[in-house]
Motif scaffolding. Structure first.
Motif, mmCIF file in Angstrom:
data_model
loop_
_atom_site.group_PDB
_atom_site.id
_atom_site.type_symbol
_atom_site.label_atom_id
_atom_site.label_comp_id
_atom_site.label_asym_id
_atom_site.label_seq_id
_atom_site.Cartn_x
_atom_site.Cartn_y
_atom_site.Cartn_z
ATOM 1 N N ILE A 67 0.874 -1.168 0.000
ATOM 2 C CA ILE A 67 0.000 0.000 0.000
ATOM 3 C C ILE A 67 0.912 1.220 0.000
ATOM 4 C CG2 ILE A 67 -1.702 1.304 1.339
ATOM 5 C CD1 ILE A 67 -2.498 -1.488 2.549
ATOM 6 N N TYR A 68 0.740 2.087 -0.970
ATOM 7 C CA TYR A 68 1.566 3.285 -1.065
ATOM 8 C C TYR A 68 0.835 4.435 -0.379
ATOM 9 C CZ TYR A 68 4.338 0.514 -4.236
ATOM 10 O OH TYR A 68 5.126 -0.474 -4.759
ATOM 11 N N ASP A 69 1.273 4.733 0.834
ATOM 12 C CA ASP A 69 0.622 5.750 1.648
ATOM 13 C C ASP A 69 1.621 6.212 2.708
ATOM 14 O OD1 ASP A 69 -1.345 7.432 2.615
ATOM 15 O OD2 ASP A 69 -2.680 5.829 3.287
ATOM 16 N N LYS A 70 1.221 7.149 3.512
ATOM 17 C CA LYS A 70 2.097 7.632 4.582
ATOM 18 C C LYS A 70 2.256 6.552 5.655
ATOM 19 C CE LYS A 70 -1.605 9.824 7.175
ATOM 20 N NZ LYS A 70 -2.050 11.012 7.868
ATOM 21 N N ARG A 71 3.384 6.594 6.340
ATOM 22 C CA ARG A 71 3.663 5.644 7.415
ATOM 23 C C ARG A 71 3.432 6.250 8.790
ATOM 24 N NH1 ARG A 71 9.323 2.957 5.352
ATOM 25 N NH2 ARG A 71 8.421 1.486 3.869
ATOM 26 N N LYS A 87 4.417 1.550 2.126
ATOM 27 C CA LYS A 87 5.573 2.326 1.700
ATOM 28 C C LYS A 87 5.086 3.692 1.241
ATOM 29 C CE LYS A 87 8.624 0.494 -1.066
ATOM 30 N NZ LYS A 87 9.266 -0.247 -2.168
ATOM 31 N N PRO A 88 5.907 4.721 1.436
ATOM 32 C CA PRO A 88 5.511 6.027 0.918
ATOM 33 C C PRO A 88 5.531 6.015 -0.608
ATOM 34 C CG PRO A 88 7.709 6.109 1.893
ATOM 35 C CD PRO A 88 7.169 4.742 2.149
ATOM 36 N N LYS A 89 4.672 6.841 -1.193
ATOM 37 C CA LYS A 89 4.703 6.970 -2.656
ATOM 38 C C LYS A 89 6.048 7.549 -3.040
ATOM 39 C CE LYS A 89 -0.198 7.411 -3.436
ATOM 40 N NZ LYS A 89 -1.296 8.184 -3.976
ATOM 41 N N ASP A 90 6.670 6.941 -4.020
ATOM 42 C CA ASP A 90 7.969 7.414 -4.482
ATOM 43 C C ASP A 90 8.113 7.058 -5.955
ATOM 44 O OD1 ASP A 90 8.499 4.676 -4.560
ATOM 45 O OD2 ASP A 90 9.806 4.691 -2.822
ATOM 46 N N ILE A 91 9.318 7.122 -6.442
ATOM 47 C CA ILE A 91 9.539 6.838 -7.863
ATOM 48 C C ILE A 91 9.281 5.376 -8.203
ATOM 49 C CG2 ILE A 91 11.156 8.747 -8.171
ATOM 50 C CD1 ILE A 91 13.440 6.673 -8.014
ATOM 51 N N TYR A 92 9.195 4.511 -7.202
ATOM 52 C CA TYR A 92 8.982 3.089 -7.452
ATOM 53 C C TYR A 92 7.530 2.643 -7.297
ATOM 54 C CZ TYR A 92 14.036 3.159 -7.005
ATOM 55 O OH TYR A 92 15.352 3.455 -7.167
ATOM 56 N N SER A 93 6.645 3.521 -6.888
ATOM 57 C CA SER A 93 5.265 3.113 -6.617
ATOM 58 C C SER A 93 4.553 2.572 -7.858
ATOM 59 C CB SER A 93 4.468 4.252 -5.988
ATOM 60 O OG SER A 93 4.432 5.366 -6.836
#
Length: 128
Positions: A67-71, A87-93
């Motif tokens: 899940i790409y969201d804040k931790r 995981k935070p949204k980043d270049i790999y999401s």
């Protein structure tokens, strides 16, 4: 205390990161030129778990989509997902990660190694 915080972490674990969507354009060059399709992720996970448990005592095992969201969240907010699967949204999401995770009982007791598990071979197909 209004500024109270809690920190949660997994002490030590084996993690296998995969993707739920094969899209070569969104996978970086660091992954190499080959891809393996897993036909039955649940069976794959159970077979790998069985082999791994013969070597390391496992405290917890999980599999699932990232899940790409804040931790970080307040006491009044609910976590987005299980620890190890947010995981935070980043270049790999855009890679849409699917993760297999095995938390070991003994902290700092693991080292990289090759796991011999030929029973998963029938669940894997090489994609070029």
């Amino acid at each position: 205390d209004r500024n109270a915080t809690e920190h949660r972490a997994i002490d030590d674990a084996f993690v296998l990161c995969t993707t739920i969507e094969f899209n070569p354009e969104k996978l970086s060059d660091t992954f190499g030129e080959y891809c393996v399709k897993i036909s039955n992720p649940k069976e794959f996970f159970e077979k790998l778990s069985s082999s791994l448990e013969k070597i390391h005592p496992i405290k917890n095992k999980q599999m699932g989509e990232i899940i790409y969201d804040k931790r970080e969240f307040t006491v009044h907010e609910q976590a987005s997902g299980q620890i190890g699967f947010v995981k935070p949204k980043d270049i790999y999401s855009e890679q849409k990660e699917f993760r297999f995770l095995w938390e070991v009982q003994e902290y700092n007791a693991i080292q990289p190694f090759l796991l011999d598990c030929p029973s998963v071979a029938t669940l894997c197909e090489l994609i070029k």
